[in-house]
Design a protein around this motif. Sequence first.
Motif, mmCIF file in Angstrom:
data_model
loop_
_atom_site.group_PDB
_atom_site.id
_atom_site.type_symbol
_atom_site.label_atom_id
_atom_site.label_comp_id
_atom_site.label_asym_id
_atom_site.label_seq_id
_atom_site.Cartn_x
_atom_site.Cartn_y
_atom_site.Cartn_z
ATOM 1 N N GLY A 173 4.387 2.938 -2.988
ATOM 2 C CA GLY A 173 5.732 2.411 -3.116
ATOM 3 C C GLY A 173 5.895 1.107 -3.863
ATOM 4 O O GLY A 173 7.003 0.765 -4.270
ATOM 5 N N THR A 174 4.818 0.364 -4.064
ATOM 6 C CA THR A 174 4.966 -0.958 -4.663
ATOM 7 C C THR A 174 3.688 -1.378 -5.396
ATOM 8 O O THR A 174 2.608 -0.832 -5.145
ATOM 9 N N THR A 175 3.852 -2.345 -6.258
ATOM 10 C CA THR A 175 2.687 -2.914 -6.949
ATOM 11 C C THR A 175 2.302 -4.267 -6.350
ATOM 12 O O THR A 175 1.359 -4.899 -6.824
ATOM 13 N N SER A 176 3.013 -4.702 -5.319
ATOM 14 C CA SER A 176 2.672 -5.982 -4.694
ATOM 15 C C SER A 176 1.348 -5.877 -3.938
ATOM 16 O O SER A 176 0.888 -4.781 -3.620
ATOM 17 N N LYS A 177 0.779 -7.022 -3.653
ATOM 18 C CA LYS A 177 -0.504 -7.059 -2.942
ATOM 19 C C LYS A 177 -0.304 -6.812 -1.456
ATOM 20 O O LYS A 177 0.726 -7.179 -0.890
ATOM 21 N N LEU A 178 -1.318 -6.233 -0.834
ATOM 22 C CA LEU A 178 -1.303 -6.070 0.612
ATOM 23 C C LEU A 178 -1.333 -7.437 1.273
ATOM 24 O O LEU A 178 -1.994 -8.359 0.783
ATOM 25 N N ALA A 201 6.486 -3.546 9.184
ATOM 26 C CA ALA A 201 7.082 -4.865 8.948
ATOM 27 C C ALA A 201 6.071 -5.802 8.297
ATOM 28 O O ALA A 201 6.430 -6.585 7.407
ATOM 29 N N ALA A 202 4.820 -5.714 8.713
ATOM 30 C CA ALA A 202 3.776 -6.593 8.167
ATOM 31 C C ALA A 202 3.560 -6.369 6.676
ATOM 32 O O ALA A 202 3.184 -7.294 5.950
ATOM 33 N N GLU A 203 3.810 -5.145 6.197
ATOM 34 C CA GLU A 203 3.571 -4.842 4.784
ATOM 35 C C GLU A 203 4.858 -4.602 3.985
ATOM 36 O O GLU A 203 4.802 -4.235 2.817
ATOM 37 N N GLY A 204 6.009 -4.779 4.619
ATOM 38 C CA GLY A 204 7.266 -4.592 3.900
ATOM 39 C C GLY A 204 7.589 -3.143 3.596
ATOM 40 O O GLY A 204 8.204 -2.838 2.568
ATOM 41 N N ILE A 205 7.193 -2.253 4.474
ATOM 42 C CA ILE A 205 7.418 -0.817 4.312
ATOM 43 C C ILE A 205 8.456 -0.367 5.335
ATOM 44 O O ILE A 205 8.500 -0.862 6.458
ATOM 45 N N ASN A 206 9.279 0.597 4.970
ATOM 46 C CA ASN A 206 10.294 1.126 5.870
ATOM 47 C C ASN A 206 9.617 1.936 6.972
ATOM 48 O O ASN A 206 9.006 2.977 6.705
ATOM 49 N N SER A 207 9.727 1.463 8.210
ATOM 50 C CA SER A 207 9.054 2.140 9.326
ATOM 51 C C SER A 207 9.630 3.517 9.600
ATOM 52 O O SER A 207 8.905 4.415 10.037
ATOM 53 N N ASP A 208 10.916 3.713 9.332
ATOM 54 C CA ASP A 208 11.515 5.039 9.546
ATOM 55 C C ASP A 208 10.900 6.070 8.606
ATOM 56 O O ASP A 208 10.600 7.191 9.015
ATOM 57 N N VAL A 209 10.701 5.683 7.362
ATOM 58 C CA VAL A 209 10.074 6.593 6.392
ATOM 59 C C VAL A 209 8.664 6.947 6.860
ATOM 60 O O VAL A 209 8.282 8.122 6.885
#
Length: 134
Positions: free
Chosen positions: A81-86, A15-23
Amino acid sequence: MQVARLANYYIKEAAAEGINSDVAFVQMCLETGFLRYGGLVTPDMNNFCGLGAIDAQNRGERFPSEQVGVRAHIQHLHAYGTTSKLRGQLVDNRYKYVNPRGKAPDVFGLSGTWAADKAYGQKLWNLLQGLERF
């Protein structure tokens, strides 16, 4: 190691990084053999995704705690998965090696990139489908 505690780390860190926890969680299951290990990485390494595990001389990264190991896994997925910043402080020493960033916006993009296995994405997808039925 308590699975519920580990699952909570995955939910929080993803959640903190916008990643799907299920994946991330099913990838951990695949990479560790459902926490049975048996390969280069051992439980004491807190390395839940095989970061840096290449051969007997390069067994993989070590992390000081389960939570930091999960954070590194999430950060590595972020790089793929993304080019956004951590959003958080970088703990994944291998983050910088993912090039180009964002090359795998879905699980199928991890085939042949995260793992050499061309069926890797399908294996993750199958685990996600099983999780959904659960």
